[in-house]
Design a protein around this motif. Structure first.
Motif, short mmCIF file in Angstrom:
data_model
loop_
_atom_site.label_atom_id
_atom_site.label_comp_id
_atom_site.label_asym_id
_atom_site.label_seq_id
_atom_site.Cartn_x
_atom_site.Cartn_y
_atom_site.Cartn_z
N THR A 128 0.46 -5.29 3.38
CA THR A 128 1.45 -6.36 3.48
C THR A 128 1.20 -7.27 4.69
OG1 THR A 128 2.92 -4.89 4.71
CG2 THR A 128 3.19 -4.96 2.32
N VAL A 129 0.29 -6.92 5.54
CA VAL A 129 -0.01 -7.75 6.71
C VAL A 129 -1.34 -8.44 6.47
CG1 VAL A 129 1.27 -6.26 8.28
CG2 VAL A 129 -1.15 -5.82 7.88
N PRO A 130 -1.60 -9.53 7.17
CA PRO A 130 -2.90 -10.19 7.00
C PRO A 130 -4.06 -9.24 7.30
CG PRO A 130 -1.39 -11.59 8.22
CD PRO A 130 -0.73 -10.25 8.10
N VAL A 131 -5.09 -9.36 6.52
CA VAL A 131 -6.31 -8.60 6.78
C VAL A 131 -6.93 -9.11 8.07
CG1 VAL A 131 -8.64 -8.12 5.95
CG2 VAL A 131 -6.72 -8.12 4.36
N ARG A 132 -7.39 -8.21 8.90
CA ARG A 132 -8.01 -8.58 10.17
C ARG A 132 -9.51 -8.27 10.10
NH1 ARG A 132 -3.18 -6.25 11.56
NH2 ARG A 132 -4.18 -4.23 11.95
N PHE A 133 -10.33 -9.25 10.42
CA PHE A 133 -11.79 -9.14 10.34
C PHE A 133 -12.38 -9.49 11.70
CE2 PHE A 133 -15.79 -11.44 8.59
CZ PHE A 133 -16.59 -10.34 8.90
N ALA B 29 -9.31 -10.93 1.52
CA ALA B 29 -7.95 -10.55 1.13
C ALA B 29 -7.51 -11.36 -0.07
CB ALA B 29 -6.99 -10.77 2.29
N ALA B 30 -6.86 -10.68 -0.99
CA ALA B 30 -6.27 -11.39 -2.13
C ALA B 30 -5.05 -12.17 -1.65
CB ALA B 30 -5.88 -10.39 -3.21
N GLU B 31 -4.85 -13.33 -2.21
CA GLU B 31 -3.66 -14.12 -1.85
C GLU B 31 -2.40 -13.35 -2.25
OE1 GLU B 31 -3.65 -16.71 -0.12
OE2 GLU B 31 -5.78 -17.24 -0.12
N PRO B 32 -1.29 -13.52 -1.54
CA PRO B 32 -1.07 -14.46 -0.43
C PRO B 32 -1.21 -13.81 0.94
CG PRO B 32 1.02 -13.69 -1.20
CD PRO B 32 -0.02 -12.94 -2.00
#
Length: 308
Positions: free
Chosen positions: A2-7, A38-41
């Motif tokens: 549920t959080v943005p993917v971090r790269f 990451a898949a949207e959104p």
């Protein structure tokens, strides 16, 4: 998730994005891959820590702490190419630094991305006495990267096998860094590997507006302007050692004993892999992985077999 993917992207100028200019600096393969992780959104946040000229030994102190603090879900570690261009090249130091970096990131829970790198001497078209020592070093570094990738469960891209020398459009004018098309190819290859490994990602990296392949005139212009400065910056450190390597290479070839240098490099590489304790990697489809070293004057090629 549920959080943005971090790269987090660690490494040198390749990962920094050199060769793919943008209004705010560089927009290389890591920047192209990030939105597709990451898949949207959900979206993805990229922290590109890579810097031009960095050595593998710089990673644990200069880039790893920031990467760990970022708590990445994905972490790319591409380094070692600059090590081969230094007079003080020492495979064990390179291997230990890469091992430390990959181990710490893996223990943090990040999915690792690694890649073996193309031979800089071959890309630049250097004469044989200069190219062979660099090829030997690059083969050794790549063998170590293969072994560490297996040890730490990384998603590994055989970047060195991409058609850099046959498709000129993939290289920028400096012949060492990818062009925008080359960076896009790397991003798409990583996306394919991650998808095959079962990661739920977004759509593949989108096409970029890539310029045509540099002309011969553009190559010569780069060499006469920026290229000369590039060589000069490295001559202070690299050239004396490289000339010494070339002299030793020539002496061995005149003696008909060039294969001894290949065999010696292969033996050191095997020792370093054994010291790391990770075991040698297997090749695709269960076949033994083989690292071919440059051919000797007799036509024989020393090969380091990395089979179980």
């Amino acid at each position: 998730m549920t959080v943005p993917v971090r790269f987090a992207a660690l490494g040198d100028s390749l990962t920094e994005g050199v060769g793919a200019p943008a209004a705010d600096g560089w927009h290389g393969w890591a920047a192209l891959l990030a939105p597709a992780l990451a898949a949207e959104p959900v979206g993805c946040r990229l922290r590109n820590l890579a810097t031009s000229g960095v050595l593998a030994a710089d990673l644990p102190a200069a880039q790893l702490p920031s990467a760990l603090a970022f708590q990445p879900h994905f972490a790319a570690v591409l380094a070692g190419g600059n090590d081969t261009l230094r007079a003080g090249f020492e495979l064990r130091r390179t291997a230990l630094a890469l091992d430390t970096t990959l181990r710490e990131l893996s223990c943090s829970g990040a999915v690792l991305l690694t890649a073996c790198l193309p031979d800089p001497g071959a890309l630049l078209g250097l004469p044989s006495p200069l190219a062979r020592p660099l090829a030997r070093r690059m083969a050794a570094v790549n063998a170590v990267v293969h072994g560490l990738s297996r040890r730490h469960g990384a998603v590994h891209l055989h970047l060195a096998d991409l058609p850099w020398r046959t498709d000129r459009a993939l290289l920028s004018a400096d012949r060492l860094h990818p062009s925008p098309s080359g960076h896009l190819l790397i991003a798409r290859e990583f996306h394919t590997l991650l998808t095959a490994a079962g990661h739920h990602l977004g759509s593949p990296p989108a096409a970029v507006a890539a310029p045509p392949a540099p002309s011969r005139a553009a190559d010569l212009w780069w060499l006469a302007t920026r290229g000369t400065a590039w060589v000069a910056r490295r001559s202070v450190d690299l050239l004396p050692g490289l000339l010494a390597l070339a002299a030793a290479e020539t002496r061995q070839r005149l003696r008909g004993a060039g294969a001894e240098l290949d065999a010696r490099s292969a033996a050191v590489t095997e020792e370093v892999l054994a010291e790391l304790g990770g075991g040698p990697p297997s090749g695709d489809g269960g076949r033994p992985a083989v690292v071919s070293l440059p051919r000797s004057p007799s036509g024989r090629a020393a090969k380091l077999y990395l089979a179980e």
